[in-house]
Write a protein that holds these residues in place. Sequence first.
Motif: not given
Ligand SMILES: Nc1ncnc2c1ncn2[C@@H]1O[C@H](COP(=O)(O)OP(=O)(O)O)[C@@H](O)[C@H]1O
Length: 369
Positions: A61-67, A72-75, A102-109, A268-271
Amino acid sequence: MTASGIARSSVVPRLHITIWRPSRYVEPQAPHTRSTRPGAPDRLRWRDATRGSPPVAATTLYNKWRPKRFADVVGQDPIIQTLRNAVLQDKLSHAYLFSGPRGTGKTTTARIFAKALMLGHDADGDPPTDSPDVRDFDNGVHPDFIEMDAASNRRIDDIRELSERIHYVPGRARRKVYLVDEAHEIKREAADAFLKTLEEPPPHAVFVLATTDPGDLKSTIRSRCQRYDFRRVEVKVLVARLRQIAEAEGITIDDDALRLLAREATGSVRDAVNLLDQVWATHGDAISHDAVLDGLGLSSDARAIELAKAALGKDLKAGLAVIAAVQDDAVELGRFNKQVVKHLRHALLHQSGADETLELSEPEGAALK
Ligand SMILES: Nc1ncnc2c1ncn2[C@@H]1O[C@H](COP(=O)(O)OP(=O)(O)O)[C@@H](O)[C@H]1O
Ligand SMILES: [Mg+2]
């Protein structure tokens, strides 16, 4: 160690979700090697993360919902706003440092930002979402986007190779963007070589470094970068995101249950999304509050509150009586312990007036009184 830390490590969650990860955790992925120019040695292990790679990871799910867009990046509003402005005004630094848990959106952003810098943007600074270049980018094969995992490329030779390649002008995009994940892994001679590259990058190159441990990064590298600190995401923002995902996926689940998941995710959004994925897999489309409690190992045992009360009231006799009763019932002590610590933590937050951050449901709030 914090109260929640004790709670977390003292129990094996029923859902088998690893939230505490070793500090060198790298998300599941299919690393492969690729070269940005024909004939170049393929020593660097380029990371394609989960983009375009099949089964397991691609369906989570978290991959499918990667912004795919900034919106779509929240918080992380201040960061997103600043990056949008940078894109719109074309005012760029040569290097950015994205730090945070981890899981806060660094890679995504970083990927959204890279796309906007490489492939153009709309009036809001968002990158295009559909074009052959976007598809190549998303599939991890765009030659001008180089994402590398420093954990597997920390040797001096890898960094030298990067320094050489950087001088090749972009083949298709406006710029070349280098995303260096786990950047704190670059150490010693490799860090010195990397610093040189950061000091004199060619005009077409932009670096984005991401790290969970900015303190481990050489200070000379840190000071070369514009720094953005990603924050743990608030419970109510997590709940809103989970609500959006649940609705789109046809999952029925109430807000209190989502709040439990969100709290468990500790920012953590990912968690949070992973936890939703897990209860969904276990319970199907209709997920009850009790199912979530149970899945997280939080099913309330009234005696956990009693023990917490006894501890707070320094009532040794009452406390020992509860423990004896619980032991007699062969209750799983790890889970029980976790509940007690949860109640203690909530009580402390309540006493200090900080309990609004807990987003407690009404019955939970009443139990604290
Ligand atoms: N700020 C965010 N807004 C929306 N989704 C997020 C956010 N941060 C993480 N996610 C979700 O978690 C997954 C992993 O995020 P990622 O950017 O790889 O985290 P990080 O690089 O900070 O560990 C994303 O695919 C997405 O589904
Ligand atoms: Mg990451």
